[in-house]
Design a protein around this motif. Structure first.
Motif, PDB file in Angstrom:
ATOM      1  N   THR A  84     -96.766  24.352 -22.538  1.00  0.00           N
ATOM      2  CA  THR A  84     -96.415  25.702 -21.894  1.00  0.00           C
ATOM      3  C   THR A  84     -96.309  26.261 -23.544  1.00  0.00           C
ATOM      4  N   THR A  85     -96.359  27.524 -23.174  1.00  0.00           N
ATOM      5  CA  THR A  85     -95.808  28.678 -23.790  1.00  0.00           C
ATOM      6  C   THR A  85     -94.885  29.227 -24.555  1.00  0.00           C
ATOM      7  N   GLN A  86     -94.478  29.620 -26.025  1.00  0.00           N
ATOM      8  CA  GLN A  86     -93.032  29.940 -25.867  1.00  0.00           C
ATOM      9  C   GLN A  86     -92.406  30.849 -25.429  1.00  0.00           C
ATOM     10  N   ARG A  87     -93.049  31.804 -24.735  1.00  0.00           N
ATOM     11  CA  ARG A  87     -92.549  32.583 -23.469  1.00  0.00           C
ATOM     12  C   ARG A  87     -92.070  31.493 -22.170  1.00  0.00           C
ATOM     13  N   GLY A  88     -92.685  30.359 -22.072  1.00  0.00           N
ATOM     14  CA  GLY A  88     -92.190  29.404 -21.014  1.00  0.00           C
ATOM     15  C   GLY A  88     -91.097  28.424 -21.096  1.00  0.00           C
ATOM     16  N   ILE A  89     -91.136  28.571 -22.828  1.00  0.00           N
ATOM     17  CA  ILE A  89     -90.555  27.132 -23.220  1.00  0.00           C
ATOM     18  C   ILE A  89     -89.249  27.714 -22.760  1.00  0.00           C
ATOM     19  N   ALA A  90     -89.183  28.865 -23.453  1.00  0.00           N
ATOM     20  CA  ALA A  90     -87.413  30.013 -23.392  1.00  0.00           C
ATOM     21  C   ALA A  90     -87.274  30.035 -21.950  1.00  0.00           C
ATOM     22  N   PHE A  91     -88.032  30.596 -21.555  1.00  0.00           N
ATOM     23  CA  PHE A  91     -87.596  30.006 -19.626  1.00  0.00           C
ATOM     24  C   PHE A  91     -87.278  28.545 -19.655  1.00  0.00           C
ATOM     25  N   VAL A  92     -87.691  27.766 -19.574  1.00  0.00           N
ATOM     26  CA  VAL A  92     -87.247  26.496 -19.406  1.00  0.00           C
ATOM     27  C   VAL A  92     -85.928  26.202 -19.912  1.00  0.00           C
ATOM     28  N   GLU A  93     -85.695  26.837 -20.823  1.00  0.00           N
ATOM     29  CA  GLU A  93     -84.299  26.520 -21.665  1.00  0.00           C
ATOM     30  C   GLU A  93     -82.838  27.303 -20.473  1.00  0.00           C
ATOM     31  N   SER A  94     -83.897  28.235 -20.423  1.00  0.00           N
ATOM     32  CA  SER A  94     -83.117  29.470 -19.781  1.00  0.00           C
ATOM     33  C   SER A  94     -82.776  28.550 -18.091  1.00  0.00           C
ATOM     34  N   LEU A  95     -83.595  28.365 -17.622  1.00  0.00           N
ATOM     35  CA  LEU A  95     -83.167  27.598 -16.619  1.00  0.00           C
ATOM     36  C   LEU A  95     -82.358  26.415 -17.026  1.00  0.00           C
ATOM     37  N   CYS A  96     -82.084  25.035 -17.857  1.00  0.00           N
ATOM     38  CA  CYS A  96     -81.096  24.536 -18.060  1.00  0.00           C
ATOM     39  C   CYS A  96     -80.560  24.639 -18.510  1.00  0.00           C
ATOM     40  N   THR A  97     -79.647  26.238 -18.878  1.00  0.00           N
ATOM     41  CA  THR A  97     -78.031  27.054 -19.377  1.00  0.00           C
ATOM     42  C   THR A  97     -78.253  27.150 -18.464  1.00  0.00           C
ATOM     43  N   ALA A  98     -79.018  27.298 -17.348  1.00  0.00           N
ATOM     44  CA  ALA A  98     -78.350  28.160 -15.770  1.00  0.00           C
ATOM     45  C   ALA A  98     -76.530  27.204 -15.527  1.00  0.00           C
ATOM     46  N   PRO A  99     -75.723  28.627 -15.118  1.00  0.00           N
ATOM     47  CA  PRO A  99     -75.054  28.140 -14.568  1.00  0.00           C
ATOM     48  C   PRO A  99     -75.221  27.719 -13.459  1.00  0.00           C
TER      49      PRO A  99
END
Length: 115
Positions: A84-99
């Motif tokens: 994963t790129t930095q953009r991909g990491i940010a997206f995965v992290e946003s999925l993991c923290t989505a309410p």
């Protein structure tokens, strides 16, 4: 958001096609469950996707590359190894923290949808 039209694949319990190959239009940035599965797979392991040579998987992998969510893993010699790129990491992290959806089964901060 435009609904995804599925082509082929197995049927899920709601009568929609699960993990099927959607008719993704050129330039589309919409992601399907298979996109997310691939992204999470490459985020967690350097191993190739089990059906990496399947046409749909190749198409989706190329789509993730174009969106700059994954990149070829520079540490691996294999052609089918991605990271994963930095953009991909940010997206995965946003999925993991989505309410999670709340009482009325709506996604907070988005238009109200009926389920």
């Amino acid at each position: 958001m435009t609904p995804v039209r599925y082509v082929g694949g197995r049927e899920d319990l709601r009568g929609k096609t699960a993990l099927a190959r959607p008719a993704v239009t050129r330039g589309s940035k919409g992601l399907t469950p298979l996109h997310l599965m691939l992204l999470l797979h490459y985020h967690t392991t350097p191993e190739p996707w089990p059906q990496a040579t399947a046409p749909a998987v190749r198409e989706y992998t190329e789509h993730l590359l174009r969106l700059e969510l994954i990149q070829r893993d520079p540490k691996e010699i294999r052609h089918d190894s991605y990271d994963t790129t930095q953009r991909g990491i940010a997206f995965v992290e946003s999925l993991c923290t989505a309410p999670l959806p709340v009482a009325r089964w709506v996604i907070p901060n988005q238009e109200e949808r009926t389920v």
